[in-house]
Design an enzyme around this catalytic site. Structure first.
Site, PDB file in Angstrom:
ATOM      1  N   CYS A 199      13.651  11.615   6.021  1.00 54.18           N
ATOM      2  CA  CYS A 199      13.777  11.076   7.377  1.00 54.18           C
ATOM      3  C   CYS A 199      15.164  11.311   7.946  1.00 54.18           C
ATOM      4  O   CYS A 199      15.400  11.124   9.130  1.00 54.18           O
ATOM      5  CB  CYS A 199      13.488   9.586   7.357  1.00 54.18           C
TER       6      CYS A 199
ATOM      7  N   GLU B  14      10.289  15.885  14.452  1.00 55.65           N
ATOM      8  CA  GLU B  14      10.743  16.042  13.066  1.00 55.65           C
ATOM      9  C   GLU B  14      10.096  17.283  12.479  1.00 55.65           C
ATOM     10  O   GLU B  14       8.872  17.411  12.483  1.00 55.65           O
ATOM     11  CB  GLU B  14      10.288  14.845  12.231  1.00 55.65           C
TER      12      GLU B  14
ATOM     13  N   GLU C 244      11.098   1.128   9.227  1.00 58.54           N
ATOM     14  CA  GLU C 244      11.938   2.287   8.893  1.00 58.54           C
ATOM     15  C   GLU C 244      11.137   3.516   9.288  1.00 58.54           C
ATOM     16  O   GLU C 244      10.191   3.898   8.602  1.00 58.54           O
ATOM     17  CB  GLU C 244      12.256   2.287   7.404  1.00 58.54           C
TER      18      GLU C 244
ATOM     19  N   LYS D  57       0.847  -1.179   0.000  1.00 59.79           N
ATOM     20  CA  LYS D  57       0.000   0.000   0.000  1.00 59.79           C
ATOM     21  C   LYS D  57       0.885   1.232   0.000  1.00 59.79           C
ATOM     22  O   LYS D  57       1.623   1.477   0.955  1.00 59.79           O
ATOM     23  CB  LYS D  57      -0.914   0.051   1.242  1.00 59.79           C
TER      24      LYS D  57
HETATM   25  N1  LIG Z   1      13.310   5.536   8.104  1.00 61.70           N
HETATM   26  C1  LIG Z   1      13.037   5.673   6.821  1.00 61.70           C
HETATM   27  O1  LIG Z   1      13.642   5.021   5.940  1.00 61.70           O
HETATM   28  C2  LIG Z   1      11.967   6.634   6.403  1.00 61.70           C
HETATM   29  C3  LIG Z   1      11.859   6.930   5.033  1.00 61.70           C
HETATM   30  C4  LIG Z   1      10.865   7.838   4.635  1.00 61.70           C
HETATM   31  C5  LIG Z   1      10.013   8.420   5.571  1.00 61.70           C
HETATM   32  N2  LIG Z   1      10.169   8.078   6.884  1.00 61.70           N
HETATM   33  C6  LIG Z   1       9.291   8.705   7.887  1.00 61.70           C
HETATM   34  O2  LIG Z   1       7.935   8.735   7.396  1.00 61.70           O
HETATM   35  C7  LIG Z   1       7.291   9.920   7.890  1.00 61.70           C
HETATM   36  C8  LIG Z   1       6.744  10.728   6.735  1.00 61.70           C
HETATM   37  O3  LIG Z   1       5.978   9.903   5.893  1.00 61.70           O
HETATM   38  P1  LIG Z   1       4.401   9.870   6.039  1.00 61.70           P
HETATM   39  O4  LIG Z   1       3.861  11.194   6.420  1.00 61.70           O
HETATM   40  O5  LIG Z   1       3.861   9.196   4.822  1.00 61.70           O
HETATM   41  O6  LIG Z   1       4.241   8.889   7.304  1.00 61.70           O
HETATM   42  P2  LIG Z   1       2.911   8.206   7.847  1.00 61.70           P
HETATM   43  O7  LIG Z   1       3.342   7.297   8.902  1.00 61.70           O
HETATM   44  O8  LIG Z   1       1.844   9.210   8.128  1.00 61.70           O
HETATM   45  O9  LIG Z   1       2.387   7.337   6.585  1.00 61.70           O
HETATM   46  C9  LIG Z   1       3.208   6.339   6.051  1.00 61.70           C
HETATM   47  C10 LIG Z   1       2.315   5.301   5.393  1.00 61.70           C
HETATM   48  O10 LIG Z   1       1.533   4.701   6.401  1.00 61.70           O
HETATM   49  C11 LIG Z   1       0.161   4.725   6.026  1.00 61.70           C
HETATM   50  N3  LIG Z   1      -0.648   4.742   7.235  1.00 61.70           N
HETATM   51  C12 LIG Z   1      -0.956   5.772   8.030  1.00 61.70           C
HETATM   52  N4  LIG Z   1      -1.704   5.354   9.076  1.00 61.70           N
HETATM   53  C13 LIG Z   1      -1.855   4.015   8.919  1.00 61.70           C
HETATM   54  C14 LIG Z   1      -2.517   2.986   9.655  1.00 61.70           C
HETATM   55  N5  LIG Z   1      -3.193   3.250  10.768  1.00 61.70           N
HETATM   56  N6  LIG Z   1      -2.459   1.709   9.188  1.00 61.70           N
HETATM   57  C15 LIG Z   1      -1.786   1.424   8.038  1.00 61.70           C
HETATM   58  N7  LIG Z   1      -1.143   2.350   7.301  1.00 61.70           N
HETATM   59  C16 LIG Z   1      -1.186   3.628   7.748  1.00 61.70           C
HETATM   60  C17 LIG Z   1       0.037   5.948   5.167  1.00 61.70           C
HETATM   61  O11 LIG Z   1      -1.105   5.861   4.356  1.00 61.70           O
HETATM   62  C18 LIG Z   1       1.326   5.870   4.376  1.00 61.70           C
HETATM   63  O12 LIG Z   1       1.178   4.976   3.305  1.00 61.70           O
HETATM   64  C19 LIG Z   1       8.353  10.686   8.643  1.00 61.70           C
HETATM   65  O13 LIG Z   1       8.279  10.414  10.010  1.00 61.70           O
HETATM   66  C20 LIG Z   1       9.648  10.143   8.076  1.00 61.70           C
HETATM   67  O14 LIG Z   1      10.741  10.282   8.955  1.00 61.70           O
HETATM   68  C21 LIG Z   1      11.117   7.220   7.337  1.00 61.70           C
HETATM   69  O1  LIG Z   2      13.261   9.871   3.838  1.00 65.82           O
HETATM   70  C1  LIG Z   2      13.807   8.825   3.876  1.00 65.82           C
HETATM   71  C2  LIG Z   2      14.734   8.325   2.834  1.00 65.82           C
HETATM   72  O2  LIG Z   2      15.173   7.035   3.201  1.00 65.82           O
HETATM   73  C3  LIG Z   2      15.829   9.305   2.643  1.00 65.82           C
HETATM   74  S1  LIG Z   2      17.181   8.732   1.764  1.00 65.82           S
HETATM   75  O3  LIG Z   2      17.169   9.365   0.438  1.00 65.82           O
HETATM   76  O4  LIG Z   2      17.105   7.256   1.632  1.00 65.82           O
HETATM   77  O5  LIG Z   2      18.351   9.129   2.553  1.00 65.82           O
END
Ligand SMILES: NC(=O)c1ccc[n+]([C@@H]2O[C@H](COP(=O)([O-])OP(=O)(O)OC[C@H]3O[C@@H](n4cnc5c(N)ncnc54)[C@H](O)[C@@H]3O)[C@@H](O)[C@H]2O)c1
Ligand SMILES: O=C[C@H](O)CS(=O)(=O)O
Length: 483
Positions: free
Chosen positions: A287, A385, A253, A177
């Site tokens: 992130c 964040e 992640e 998803k």
């Molecule tokens: N560690 C990493 O590799 C990494 C990479 C990218 C983003 N992030 C983190 O993601 C966040 C930003 O992304 P975002 O706003 O999409 O995050 P989010 O957690 O709001 O959403 C991420 C995904 O989860 C889904 N989701 C939300 N609530 C859900 C639920 N109750 N059940 C199932 N799925 C659900 C969303 O639809 C989306 O597809 C930031 O905190 C960022 O740091 C981490």
């Molecule tokens: O936002 C999260 C991504 O993993 C960033 S990166 O491009 O992989 O560093």
């Protein structure tokens, strides 16, 4: 700016450009607010059907040799790169990313497919010297099973291929998803995967306006053997708990709160551009963005001046325009959060050196590069964040204080340190609590190295050798009766 014929050719009938008869939701262009296209709004029923289809498709895929799977993955990689312009524009239109960065997102995403096409051939077992006569001991690596995955919007291609690449290389099927903000990018990936020879039914993209219903099925259906999530820590905690009922293998992640620690002895010709790149990449929506910038007092003023000059060069504008350095934020919720964090910090004493509020003349999502000094420890943005182009700077005095400030967070994804003292660099990189440390380096991410966090930033690693292991199970075979 509309979807081009090249993009529409990739997406095919996976989307509708007008409101369709079936239950659907729209994907928007954050640069303009316009609807780009409509996609199916799926729920539990569609997710369960997708799992059934994936389970049926997996045996034939798993029975292929790793080399046979690699050939198809290599073709997928090639199609992604052959369509780099169209896919880059799609990412720019759907996520708002500056076009030059969006092209890089395509290459980054394709890199995971290329890397795991090769790594899949190295899923080695081993033989083990038996402690007793008449036995041979060995291990084999087997695909974990049908994978469930949920991904975020900020890297709409690479966060998907960072999972599907190793999953398919290991011999698994997957139901994924994507984020509701970027469904078109996810569908484009699947369309090209199928063109490359990935069997219909092996990958399912379940688009949904809200993640909860689909996520509940992916985390509780016993047929899903591995769940892989990338997103916020808050959602990750919910999904982690939901996976417990069927003891799924899990990768998380999650969110970050990256510290940058700049010492008096840093080479500012390296530290300033590297910090700017880490902070302002993807308009601060990564992130691993610099979230707290600690600068030793002796160079604090010089660093602020030079970082401000770097930030001033970033042109705020629509993602698809070549000169754009900063695109819009993804949606109104994001823009409101960034605005509130800045206002709250200023109310507690932070000073705005540059930017600081939405550029209403361009639109409600256009937040400029922002530099804040004198940010107090009690400001919300120290602990949360920012996820926007806001550089929050804090002075410090001693090495011990710098490390303590860096570690003063429940998160531990990325961290950065800048020093020309090699012993200090080694000390600090060992002491900082993070899964990844950039030492005189502002952008670490690559498919060849393990990406992941500690503390509340996640579990497991993606990319590198470790990334394949997340989709394999080690089976121990004890061969007796050989005496
Ligand atoms: N560690 C990493 O590799 C990494 C990479 C990218 C983003 N992030 C983190 O993601 C966040 C930003 O992304 P975002 O706003 O999409 O995050 P989010 O957690 O709001 O959403 C991420 C995904 O989860 C889904 N989701 C939300 N609530 C859900 C639920 N109750 N059940 C199932 N799925 C659900 C969303 O639809 C989306 O597809 C930031 O905190 C960022 O740091 C981490
Ligand atoms: O936002 C999260 C991504 O993993 C960033 S990166 O491009 O992989 O560093």
């Amino acid at each position: 700016m509309k979807l081009t014929p090249a993009i529409l050719d990739i997406l095919g009938d996976a989307i509708s450009q007008t409101p369709p008869a079936y239950k659907a939701f729209a994907s928007f262009n954050p640069s303009t607010g316009e609807v780009l296209a409509y996609v199916r709004d799926m729920g539990a029923e569609e997710t369960e059907a997708a799992i059934t289809s994936a389970q049926a498709a997996m045996p034939e895929w798993a029975a292929k040799t790793a080399k046979e799977r690699a050939k198809i993955l290599e073709k997928w990689h090639d199609l992604l790169m052959q369509n780099q312009e169209a896919l880059g524009l799609l990412v720019s239109l759907e996520q708002g990313r500056a076009i030059k960065e969006a092209r890089g997102e395509v290459a980054y995403a394709a890199g995971f497919i290329e890397w795991f096409a090769e790594e899949g051939k190295r899923a080695y077992g081993r033989t083990i010297p038996a402690p007793v006569a008449g036995k041979q001991l060995l291990t084999v690596q087997q695909p974990v099973g049908v994978v469930g995955a949920v991904t975020p919007w900020n890297f709409p291609l690479s966060m998907i291929t960072r999972k599907l690449g190793p999953a398919l290389a290991a011999g698994c099927a997957a139901v994924l998803k994507p984020a509701e903000d970027t469904p078109l990018s996810a569908l484009a990936l699947k369309q090209l995967a199928n063109r490359a020879g990935v069997p219909e039914g092996l990958i399912h993209i379940v688009t949904a306006a809200s993640g909860a219903e689909v996520g509940k099925v992916l985390t509780t259906d016993p047929r899903i053997k591995k769940f892989s999530f990338t997103g916020s820590t808050a959602v990750g905690k919910t999904l982690y708990a939901q996976c417990a009922s069927t003891i799924k293998k899990i990768s998380l992640e999650l969110g970050g709160n990256a510290p940058v620690v700049v010492f008096d002895d840093a080479d500012l010709d390296i530290a300033v551009p590297a910090t700017a790149l880490s902070k302002f990449r993807n308009s601060g929506q990564t992130c691993v963005c610099a979230n707290r910038i600690f600068v030793q007092r002796g160079i604090y003023d010089a660093f602020v001046e030079r970082l401000t000059a770097e930030a001033q060069r970033l042109l705020l504008g629509p993602g698809w325009e070549e000169g754009t350095g900063l695109g819009p934020l993804i949606n109104q919720k994001a823009a409101t959060k960034v605005t509130q964090l800045v206002e709250e910090a200023v109310s507690k004493g932070a000073r705005v050196v540059l930017g600081g509020k939405v550029d209403e003349a361009q639109g409600p999502l256009y937040f400029p590069a922002t530099i804040l000094t004198h940010v107090p420890r009690e400001a919300r943005m120290f602990d949360e964040e920012i996820f926007g182009p806001v550089a929050a700077l804090y002075p410090f005095d001693t090495e011990a204080e710098g490390i303590a400030l860096a570690n003063d967070t429940p998160f531990g994804l990325a961290a950065y340190a800048f020093t020309t003292d090699i012993k200090r660099g080694w000390r600090v990189s060992q002491a900082i609590e993070a899964g990844m440390v950039g030492l005189n380096d502002g952008v670490m991410s690559t498919e060849v190295a393990p990406f992941g966090g500690v503390k509340e930033s996640g579990l497991g690693r993606e990319g590198a050798v470790e990334g394949l292991e997340e989709f394999l199970e080690t089976k121990f075979i004890s061969f007796g009766g050989l005496g």
